[in-house]
Every structure is written in structure tokens, then in C-alpha cells.
Design an enzyme around this catalytic site. Sequence first.
Site, PDB file in Angstrom:
ATOM      1  N   PRO A  95      40.018  74.138  58.007  1.00  0.00           N
ATOM      2  CA  PRO A  95      40.293  74.522  56.621  1.00  0.00           C
ATOM      3  C   PRO A  95      40.390  73.261  55.795  1.00  0.00           C
ATOM      4  O   PRO A  95      40.204  73.362  54.361  1.00  0.00           O
ATOM      5  CB  PRO A  95      41.562  75.186  56.615  1.00  0.00           C
ATOM      6  CG  PRO A  95      42.231  75.097  57.861  1.00  0.00           C
ATOM      7  CD  PRO A  95      40.896  74.666  58.843  1.00  0.00           C
ATOM      8  N   GLU A 122      47.761  75.747  65.912  1.00  0.00           N
ATOM      9  CA  GLU A 122      47.993  74.697  64.708  1.00  0.00           C
ATOM     10  C   GLU A 122      46.703  73.908  64.620  1.00  0.00           C
ATOM     11  O   GLU A 122      46.623  73.325  63.438  1.00  0.00           O
ATOM     12  CB  GLU A 122      49.276  73.840  64.973  1.00  0.00           C
ATOM     13  CG  GLU A 122      50.519  74.667  65.006  1.00  0.00           C
ATOM     14  CD  GLU A 122      50.416  75.449  63.652  1.00  0.00           C
ATOM     15  OE1 GLU A 122      50.344  74.815  62.514  1.00  0.00           O
ATOM     16  OE2 GLU A 122      51.012  76.645  63.625  1.00  0.00           O
ATOM     17  N   ASP A 175      17.623  83.830  47.287  1.00  0.00           N
ATOM     18  CA  ASP A 175      19.127  84.405  47.248  1.00  0.00           C
ATOM     19  C   ASP A 175      19.913  83.442  46.456  1.00  0.00           C
ATOM     20  O   ASP A 175      19.488  82.385  45.913  1.00  0.00           O
ATOM     21  CB  ASP A 175      19.479  84.261  48.696  1.00  0.00           C
ATOM     22  CG  ASP A 175      18.826  85.330  49.483  1.00  0.00           C
ATOM     23  OD1 ASP A 175      18.902  86.469  49.130  1.00  0.00           O
ATOM     24  OD2 ASP A 175      18.880  85.138  50.895  1.00  0.00           O
TER      25      ASP A 175
END
Length: 246
Positions: A95, A122, A175
Site C-alpha cells: 500500500p 505486517e 476504455d
Amino acid sequence: MPIRFDILTTFPEMFATEPPGALALSIPDRARRAGLVEWHATNIRDFTTDKHQKTDDRPFGGGPGMVMSCQPVWDAVCAVEAMDDRPATRVLLTPQGVPLTQPLVEELATMPRLLLLAGHYEGIDERVIRKLDPMEVSIGDFVLSGGELAAIVLMDAVIRLLPGALGDGESAGQDSFSPIGPGGQRLLDCPHYTRPRVWEGEEVPEILLSGDHGRIAAWRLEQSLQRTRERRPDLLAGPPDQPPPA
Ligand code: SAM
């Protein structure tokens, strides 16, 4: 030669073709069967030297969760990279990485081989990340339990761009996020309709029934521009280092 993905994971089942995992259906499966792509999932656990086959340990400094250890990750990467002559571009799903955008997907689709490292718990010990020096990629500002789903998202987005992956009449170039604007801006796709002509009292826009391909193309472009202005004006602003389009 097919693009090759190597996925390093503690859940290789998620990339199975028999019984089918998420990628062994629809367009990615068709592309695999057509020889455009191959993928190999390797279990990091097979490389642990720990007698209990552990791939993780408690974090130094305390705190919740577990951290994936350096040794099995490093040994797995070295072993997998040696399985093919082509150099692999290392990608860590995290992330904290750069956002996965269509321009990045397009860039990844030109690479001969991608090694995708999926973390769990983690995350992975920072020292092995530094030593591997991968491209760090995030699929969005939220946290998944593991990198496998992020790897699947990245793979699907790349595979559908491979020449021949989409069937006749399908085009990735139209697209959302493709450079379809008059100045090459990346726009959202236009709305789409199919039969019946009237559903629940709602009619299909008349222009789509006109058979006038020039006017239909102009209408679609206008719809794309309008949607992009309404929903994603940031796309029309262009990258920070470029002036906005006229
Ligand atoms: N502690 C980490 C943090 O806060 O940055 C999150 C670890 S997450 C629970 C476990 C793994 O899922 C990560 O190592 C990564 O591989 C994957 N992951 C989670 N969210 C992701 C995202 N948005 N994009 C890509 N990978 C993600």
C-alpha cells in the site's frame, strides 16, 4: 514469446489454473491458452530454512502482527530468477507504493518478465526490500490482507493489454484512462447501451440508432469529456509537469 509472471507468495493456490483461480477464467485464461502469457506461482515457504517452515517472526520493538523474514524471501527470489534467462522486473505489492495507473500498466505490459512479490501479515522485513530494490506498487489507498489480490489485479490489467488478448470487437484502447481525448488526454469511457431499445420506459439515445458512425463517434467523445469533467476533472488537468490542455 509470452510475457512471464513469477509470483512469490505463501498462497500459490490463488494463482492455480486447475481448479481455476481468479486468472484462469475469461480474458486472462484465453490469453494464457493463446500463448500470450504464462505465470508461475512459487511458495516462499518452500525456501525457509526454519525447522517449523516459518516464513515470519515477531517484530523487533514489539507490537502486533508478524513480519516476513529476509531469508526465505531472498532465497525464493534468487531461485525463481534463475528459472529463466530473461531478467525480471521486480515488483513489490504494497500500500506504500506508487499507484497502479493505466500508464504504469501500459509500461509493465512491454516488459518480458515481471516478478511479483506478495507480502502478508505486517509486511516484509525492510532489509530484504532494500536489497531487492523492487518497484513498489499499490493498487489503492486501502489495506488488503495480502499482496496476492493486488498481484491478480495488476496481472489482469496487464494481460488485457497484450496484443491479441481481447477478442474481435473488443478494444482496450477505448476504455477509461486510455488517451482518447482530442489532445491525447486520458478520459473516462462513454456510456454503453444494448437491446432492448426501451427498458422500463427509458430509451436508448437516438443518435446510437442513426447508423451515422461519424456522429456516433463525436457523441461518444463528447460523453467521455463530459463524464471526465464531472467525475474526474483531475484527468483533464494533466500531469503536474505539463500545462493543462487547451
Ligand atoms: N503494515 C502494512 C502497511 O500498513 O503498510 C500493511 C501490510 S498488509 C496487511 C499485508 C500485505 O498486503 C502487504 O505486505 C502487501 O503485500 C499487501 N497489500 C495490502 N494492501 C495493498 C495495496 N493497497 N496495494 C498493494 N498491496 C497491498
